[in-house]
Design a protein around this motif. Sequence first.
Motif, mmCIF file in Angstrom:
data_model
loop_
_atom_site.group_PDB
_atom_site.id
_atom_site.type_symbol
_atom_site.label_atom_id
_atom_site.label_comp_id
_atom_site.label_asym_id
_atom_site.label_seq_id
_atom_site.Cartn_x
_atom_site.Cartn_y
_atom_site.Cartn_z
ATOM 1 N N ARG A 1 -49.634 -101.122 41.341
ATOM 2 C CA ARG A 1 -49.092 -99.838 41.809
ATOM 3 C C ARG A 1 -50.095 -99.069 42.667
ATOM 4 N NH1 ARG A 1 -46.399 -98.006 36.183
ATOM 5 N NH2 ARG A 1 -48.496 -97.210 35.878
ATOM 6 N N GLY A 2 -51.305 -99.604 42.801
ATOM 7 C CA GLY A 2 -52.319 -98.941 43.617
ATOM 8 C C GLY A 2 -53.013 -97.794 42.908
ATOM 9 N N GLU A 3 -52.865 -97.703 41.599
ATOM 10 C CA GLU A 3 -53.484 -96.618 40.845
ATOM 11 C C GLU A 3 -54.910 -96.932 40.407
ATOM 12 O OE1 GLU A 3 -51.062 -94.988 37.684
ATOM 13 O OE2 GLU A 3 -49.254 -95.657 38.706
ATOM 14 N N LEU A 4 -55.228 -98.200 40.277
ATOM 15 C CA LEU A 4 -56.540 -98.611 39.796
ATOM 16 C C LEU A 4 -57.219 -99.464 40.864
ATOM 17 C CD1 LEU A 4 -58.375 -98.463 37.302
ATOM 18 C CD2 LEU A 4 -57.280 -100.541 36.473
ATOM 19 N N PRO A 5 -58.294 -98.974 41.461
ATOM 20 C CA PRO A 5 -58.981 -99.732 42.518
ATOM 21 C C PRO A 5 -59.554 -101.043 41.979
ATOM 22 C CG PRO A 5 -59.794 -97.467 42.415
ATOM 23 C CD PRO A 5 -58.945 -97.688 41.205
ATOM 24 N N GLU B 1 -62.076 -107.478 30.683
ATOM 25 C CA GLU B 1 -63.146 -106.531 30.373
ATOM 26 C C GLU B 1 -62.737 -105.109 30.739
ATOM 27 O OE1 GLU B 1 -67.088 -109.271 30.988
ATOM 28 O OE2 GLU B 1 -65.987 -108.654 32.800
ATOM 29 N N ALA B 2 -62.039 -104.952 31.856
ATOM 30 C CA ALA B 2 -61.546 -103.633 32.255
ATOM 31 C C ALA B 2 -60.535 -103.122 31.232
ATOM 32 C CB ALA B 2 -60.915 -103.694 33.645
ATOM 33 N N ASP C 1 -65.427 -97.181 39.462
ATOM 34 C CA ASP C 1 -64.007 -96.958 39.754
ATOM 35 C C ASP C 1 -63.211 -96.729 38.466
ATOM 36 O OD1 ASP C 1 -64.445 -97.251 42.474
ATOM 37 O OD2 ASP C 1 -63.843 -99.365 42.493
ATOM 38 N N LEU C 2 -63.556 -97.457 37.415
ATOM 39 C CA LEU C 2 -62.873 -97.262 36.127
ATOM 40 C C LEU C 2 -63.167 -95.878 35.568
ATOM 41 C CD1 LEU C 2 -63.455 -100.728 34.423
ATOM 42 C CD2 LEU C 2 -61.430 -99.953 35.666
ATOM 43 N N LEU C 3 -64.415 -95.452 35.665
ATOM 44 C CA LEU C 3 -64.792 -94.116 35.190
ATOM 45 C C LEU C 3 -64.065 -93.029 35.987
ATOM 46 C CD1 LEU C 3 -68.604 -94.697 34.652
ATOM 47 C CD2 LEU C 3 -66.896 -94.299 32.867
ATOM 48 N N ALA C 4 -63.963 -93.218 37.295
ATOM 49 C CA ALA C 4 -63.255 -92.248 38.146
ATOM 50 C C ALA C 4 -61.768 -92.206 37.789
ATOM 51 C CB ALA C 4 -63.441 -92.597 39.619
ATOM 52 N N TYR C 5 -61.198 -93.366 37.499
ATOM 53 C CA TYR C 5 -59.788 -93.409 37.106
ATOM 54 C C TYR C 5 -59.574 -92.630 35.805
ATOM 55 C CZ TYR C 5 -55.290 -94.982 35.452
ATOM 56 O OH TYR C 5 -54.001 -94.986 34.979
ATOM 57 N N GLU D 1 -54.336 -106.130 29.110
ATOM 58 C CA GLU D 1 -54.628 -106.705 30.421
ATOM 59 C C GLU D 1 -53.410 -106.571 31.335
ATOM 60 O OE1 GLU D 1 -56.338 -110.898 32.229
ATOM 61 O OE2 GLU D 1 -56.592 -110.468 30.091
ATOM 62 N N ARG D 2 -52.237 -106.670 30.755
ATOM 63 C CA ARG D 2 -50.999 -106.502 31.532
ATOM 64 C C ARG D 2 -50.928 -105.095 32.152
ATOM 65 N NH1 ARG D 2 -44.880 -107.316 29.164
ATOM 66 N NH2 ARG D 2 -43.814 -106.871 31.105
ATOM 67 N N THR D 3 -51.333 -104.094 31.379
ATOM 68 C CA THR D 3 -51.341 -102.724 31.899
ATOM 69 C C THR D 3 -52.326 -102.584 33.052
ATOM 70 O OG1 THR D 3 -50.636 -101.785 29.793
ATOM 71 C CG2 THR D 3 -51.797 -100.301 31.300
ATOM 72 N N VAL D 4 -53.498 -103.200 32.926
ATOM 73 C CA VAL D 4 -54.491 -103.170 34.004
ATOM 74 C C VAL D 4 -53.885 -103.775 35.270
ATOM 75 C CG1 VAL D 4 -56.677 -104.165 34.795
ATOM 76 C CG2 VAL D 4 -56.523 -103.130 32.530
ATOM 77 N N LYS D 5 -53.234 -104.913 35.139
ATOM 78 C CA LYS D 5 -52.639 -105.571 36.306
ATOM 79 C C LYS D 5 -51.507 -104.734 36.894
ATOM 80 C CE LYS D 5 -54.169 -110.145 35.029
ATOM 81 N NZ LYS D 5 -53.825 -111.505 34.631
ATOM 82 N N ARG D 6 -50.744 -104.065 36.047
ATOM 83 C CA ARG D 6 -49.661 -103.196 36.517
ATOM 84 C C ARG D 6 -50.237 -102.008 37.294
ATOM 85 N NH1 ARG D 6 -47.283 -101.428 31.758
ATOM 86 N NH2 ARG D 6 -46.650 -103.565 31.415
#
Length: 67
Positions: A35-39, A17-18, A53-57, A26-31
């Motif tokens: 890397r600590g870029e996406l809470p 969903e993210a 958190d997604l909106l802030a990112y 989905e692979r990019t989300v997990k990556r």
Amino acid sequence: MADQQKTKPVRLLKPSEAALFLAVSERTVKRLTARGELPHVRIGGSMRFVMADLLAYVASQRRWSGG
């Protein structure tokens, strides 16, 4: 009786969903999480995301062209 703080329930999103929200795989989300870029939060063994958190990112990734 003491006043209890009431918190608004938060809907947690699955990685798929993210990914849909961010328009990436989905692979990019997990990556990004690795890397600590996406809470994210872990509940049991499941990865979940908070919409705020997604909106802030997304906001943090905005770039303006110079001119």
